[in-house]
Write a protein that holds these residues in place. Sequence first.
Motif, short mmCIF file in Angstrom:
data_model
loop_
_atom_site.label_atom_id
_atom_site.label_comp_id
_atom_site.label_asym_id
_atom_site.label_seq_id
_atom_site.Cartn_x
_atom_site.Cartn_y
_atom_site.Cartn_z
N THR A 83 0.65 -1.25 -0.15
CA THR A 83 0.00 -0.13 -0.12
C THR A 83 0.94 1.25 0.05
N ASP A 127 10.56 5.78 3.04
CA ASP A 127 9.29 6.05 3.35
C ASP A 127 9.37 7.68 3.55
N GLN A 164 6.94 9.51 4.29
CA GLN A 164 5.97 9.98 5.58
C GLN A 164 6.66 9.74 6.72
N PHE A 203 10.47 9.40 7.11
CA PHE A 203 11.56 10.04 7.34
C PHE A 203 11.41 11.47 7.04
N MET A 215 19.66 7.79 9.76
CA MET A 215 18.85 6.94 9.07
C MET A 215 19.74 6.52 7.79
N VAL A 219 11.97 3.34 -7.49
CA VAL A 219 12.69 4.73 -7.66
C VAL A 219 13.40 5.10 -6.54
N GLU A 279 18.68 2.44 -5.56
CA GLU A 279 19.82 1.96 -4.79
C GLU A 279 20.02 0.61 -4.34
N ILE A 291 17.82 16.27 -3.38
CA ILE A 291 19.00 15.73 -2.47
C ILE A 291 19.69 14.47 -3.58
N THR A 332 21.39 10.54 -3.91
CA THR A 332 21.25 9.62 -3.31
C THR A 332 21.98 9.42 -2.05
N ARG A 384 -1.22 13.78 -1.30
CA ARG A 384 -1.74 12.64 -0.95
C ARG A 384 -2.29 12.96 0.52
C1 LIG Z 1 15.20 8.45 2.10
C2 LIG Z 1 16.44 8.58 0.98
C3 LIG Z 1 16.24 7.77 -0.06
C4 LIG Z 1 17.49 7.88 -0.72
O1 LIG Z 1 17.79 8.38 -1.97
O2 LIG Z 1 18.37 7.64 -0.01
C5 LIG Z 1 15.18 7.94 -1.06
O3 LIG Z 1 14.61 6.87 -1.46
S1 LIG Z 1 14.67 9.56 -1.59
C6 LIG Z 1 13.32 9.32 -2.63
C7 LIG Z 1 12.03 8.70 -2.14
N1 LIG Z 1 10.91 8.25 -3.17
C8 LIG Z 1 10.24 8.90 -3.87
O4 LIG Z 1 10.43 10.12 -4.07
C9 LIG Z 1 8.95 8.31 -4.63
C10 LIG Z 1 7.89 8.69 -4.13
N2 LIG Z 1 6.80 7.92 -4.71
C11 LIG Z 1 6.27 8.45 -5.80
O5 LIG Z 1 7.05 9.11 -6.75
C12 LIG Z 1 5.22 7.36 -6.45
O6 LIG Z 1 4.37 7.15 -5.21
C13 LIG Z 1 5.38 6.51 -7.19
C14 LIG Z 1 5.73 6.89 -8.74
C15 LIG Z 1 6.40 5.46 -6.47
C16 LIG Z 1 4.16 5.44 -7.64
O7 LIG Z 1 3.12 6.27 -7.92
P1 LIG Z 1 1.62 5.98 -8.14
O8 LIG Z 1 0.84 6.93 -8.51
O9 LIG Z 1 1.51 4.40 -8.61
O10 LIG Z 1 1.28 5.83 -6.51
P2 LIG Z 1 1.08 7.13 -5.38
O11 LIG Z 1 1.95 7.80 -5.56
O12 LIG Z 1 -0.56 7.07 -5.39
O13 LIG Z 1 1.46 6.05 -4.05
C17 LIG Z 1 0.55 4.97 -3.64
C18 LIG Z 1 0.61 5.09 -2.11
O14 LIG Z 1 2.01 4.60 -1.78
C19 LIG Z 1 2.36 5.93 -0.85
N3 LIG Z 1 3.81 6.07 -1.53
C20 LIG Z 1 4.59 5.89 -2.63
N4 LIG Z 1 5.69 6.27 -2.32
C21 LIG Z 1 6.17 6.32 -0.98
C22 LIG Z 1 7.06 6.65 -0.46
N5 LIG Z 1 8.37 6.91 -1.01
N6 LIG Z 1 7.06 6.97 1.00
C23 LIG Z 1 5.78 6.85 1.58
N7 LIG Z 1 4.73 6.60 0.95
C24 LIG Z 1 4.68 6.43 -0.31
C25 LIG Z 1 1.65 6.82 -1.38
O15 LIG Z 1 1.71 7.93 -0.35
C26 LIG Z 1 0.25 6.28 -1.46
O16 LIG Z 1 -0.22 6.21 -0.19
P3 LIG Z 1 -1.79 6.57 -0.02
O17 LIG Z 1 -2.07 6.38 1.49
O18 LIG Z 1 -2.74 5.85 -0.82
O19 LIG Z 1 -1.84 8.08 -0.26
#
Ligand SMILES: CC[C@H](C(=O)O)C(=O)SCCNC(=O)CCNC(=O)[C@H](O)C(C)(C)COP(=O)(O)OP(=O)(O)OC[C@H]1O[C@@H](n2cnc3c(N)ncnc32)[C@H](O)[C@@H]1OP(=O)(O)O
Length: 250
Positions: free
Chosen positions: A17, A61, A63, A65, A77, A104, A109, A134, A136, A248
């Motif tokens: 989810t 995550d 929400q 972090f 972290m 993504v 990574e 930021i 990676t 969201r």
């Molecule tokens: C911590 C640092 C780390 C690093 O690089 O070292 C990182 O990873 S930074 C990068 C973090 N990730 C992102 O920026 C990706 C964020 N998510 C998205 O861009 C989209 O959700 C995607 C493309 C993955 C999927 O898009 P889609 O339209 O299919 O779904 P939704 O966006 O509607 O998401 C569904 C549901 O999942 C929750 N969600 C998605 N990604 C994350 C996340 N990274 N952290 C927390 N929650 C996430 C989103 O909030 C939706 O939840 P809902 O309760 O249904 O609103």
Amino acid sequence: MIEKQQGIAWFTICRPTRRNAIDYTVMDELHEAIELAEQDDEVKVLVITGAGEDAFCAGGDLQVFHQLKTKEEAYAMLAKMGNILYRLLTLPKPTVALINGIAVGGGCELATACDFRFARAGARLGFVQANLAITTGWGGATMLFEKMAYDKALHLLLQAQTITAEEAERIGFVHRTFHHSLREQCEKEMSGYTNKSTHVLRAYKEAATKRWKTEEFRRRFFAEIEQCAHLWESEEHEQAVQSFLAKRNK
Ligand SMILES: CC[C@H](C(=O)O)C(=O)SCCNC(=O)CCNC(=O)[C@H](O)C(C)(C)COP(=O)(O)OP(=O)(O)OC[C@H]1O[C@@H](n2cnc3c(N)ncnc32)[C@H](O)[C@@H]1OP(=O)(O)O
């Protein structure tokens, strides 16, 4: 979740989810899976995948972090996961990221830390961190430059866009794309390894990863993490994450 079958340890990120985003619990579960794979001689290969059909892993995550505000809080972290991915990178057993859906940010990574990347045809992958102002933060760039052509790796990081699994295969990030039966196809690919002596697998991986066990490599790996922690404090990063969460209603 971890399961063992015919010489393969399967680790599945089970947060569908949240598009299998990684929180502290997933980090601890992944660390446990890596330790089990290292210590259990019946385990010949470690495969990491995501639950469901939509996502392999959406990175950290946001929400959870997003609560981290200072460089010091972020570094704690980032270094926790960085250490886990370093253990994965240097695990003396073959490792596979079975990219069952979108990957993504830190999800890419995590995939980079594995020896092989197999992906569902059409799945999208992207080092999107730059869109959050930021870099990676889990060692992903340092590992990417070790595993891919310099120009292809730099382009992936700078453009911060998602590409298809097929495009990723063409540039050498993904090794195989599967149209169906991912788990069965992965097992078939790994059958050539699981029929070998664990000692042989361990010996080849130890030879292959020796170059990453130097102080110089570790210094570069953790300097990347420090750089991300520094950028984490920026107003740009704060705004970018707020914008993601606001869309969201978080
Ligand atoms: C911590 C640092 C780390 C690093 O690089 O070292 C990182 O990873 S930074 C990068 C973090 N990730 C992102 O920026 C990706 C964020 N998510 C998205 O861009 C989209 O959700 C995607 C493309 C993955 C999927 O898009 P889609 O339209 O299919 O779904 P939704 O966006 O509607 O998401 C569904 C549901 O999942 C929750 N969600 C998605 N990604 C994350 C996340 N990274 N952290 C927390 N929650 C996430 C989103 O909030 C939706 O939840 P809902 O309760 O249904 O609103």
